[in-house]
Scaffold this motif. Structure first.
Motif: not given
Length: 255
Positions: A83-96, A112-123
């Motif tokens: 994915x391009x730089x700063x192109x994703x608004x929400x990224x989810x990492x379930x046990x990744x 790198x891929x998240x937009x400014x103020x983008x959200x990252x969810x991790x379990x």
């Protein structure tokens, strides 16, 4: 050239169909549903484990599943996201991170891929829990007990170095890590007790973080203002007052 799929991740995907895996999946899906429903934007991506549809409650029009496990729409690794730089608004990492060869590289790609103020969810699995102690048992099943089990304080340190800010963290799965449904049912009372008495000892942690990008501060011209000489203004008033008084004293018409 086929991707070198981590066998542990595939074992974990199969393990989710077991009674203990179903218990974990149900708890995590409840958390994901509550969290993603209020996250807005244009593009959301889930990395790995399509068995857990973590984005099902999200309302973004573009939702995508990528990774190495069977059933994803796009094959890739977490260390090299297509994915391009700063192109994703929400990224989810379930046990990744639990099964990644290089968890820090995965987080760097997420930044790198998240937009400014983008959200990252991790379990991920909490090593300081009954589930973490379960790893010490000899001859344990490859999944999930042979994962990385990255501790939450260490994970927060990595995220802070990348510019992420933690919004909230929760713990889930206080029940006994056993496969027998009978004992699973009997240990459900630990959910309320654990959340109250030892909240950081849940088998799984859930992390909601945001990518902060600090903008530049604009520096303008420093304008000068003419000094106000109060004494002169007061003196002028006094002179006019004296002049009027003198005129009134010299001309009878001014009285």
């Amino acid at each position: 050239m086929p991707l070198n799929v981590d066998a542990r991740l595939n074992h974990f995907a199969d393990w989710l169909a077991t009674p203990l895996g179903h218990y974990l999946a149900s708890a995590e899906m409840d958390w994901y549903d509550r969290t993603v429903t209020d996250i807005f934007g244009y593009k959301a991506v889930q990395l790995e484990l399509p068995q857990l549809d973590c984005l099902r409650a999200n309302r973004m029009a573009w939702r995508f599943q990528a990774g190495q496990t069977a059933g994803v729409a796009l094959c890739c690794t977490g260390e090299a996201l297509p994915f391009a730089n700063q192109s994703i608004d929400l990224l989810v990492l379930p046990h990744v991170l639990d099964f990644a060869a290089n968890p820090e590289a995965v987080l760097s790609e997420a930044e790198r891929v998240l937009m400014p103020e983008g959200r990252l969810l991790i379990t991920g699995f909490n090593p300081w829990s009954l589930w973490g102690l379960r790893r010490l048992r000899n001859g344990a099943h490859p999944a999930p007990w042979r994962g990385n089990f990255v501790s939450l304080p260490r994970l927060k340190d990595w995220l802070a170095l990348l510019g992420f800010e933690t919004m909230r963290a929760e713990f889930l799965c206080y029940g006994l890590p056993v496969q027998r449904e009978k004992w699973l049912s009997r240990s459900r009372f630990l959910e309320d007790a654990g959340d109250r008495w030892w909240p950081a000892a849940g088998g799984v942690y859930c992390l909601d973080v945001v990518k902060r990008v600090h903008g530049m501060r604009l520096i303008g011209h420093k304008w000068r203002t003419a000094p106000v000489v109060t004494g002169a203004a007061v003196a002028g008033v006094d002179k006019r007052h004296v002049l009027k008084r003198d005129l009134q004293g010299s001309d009878p018409l001014m009285k």
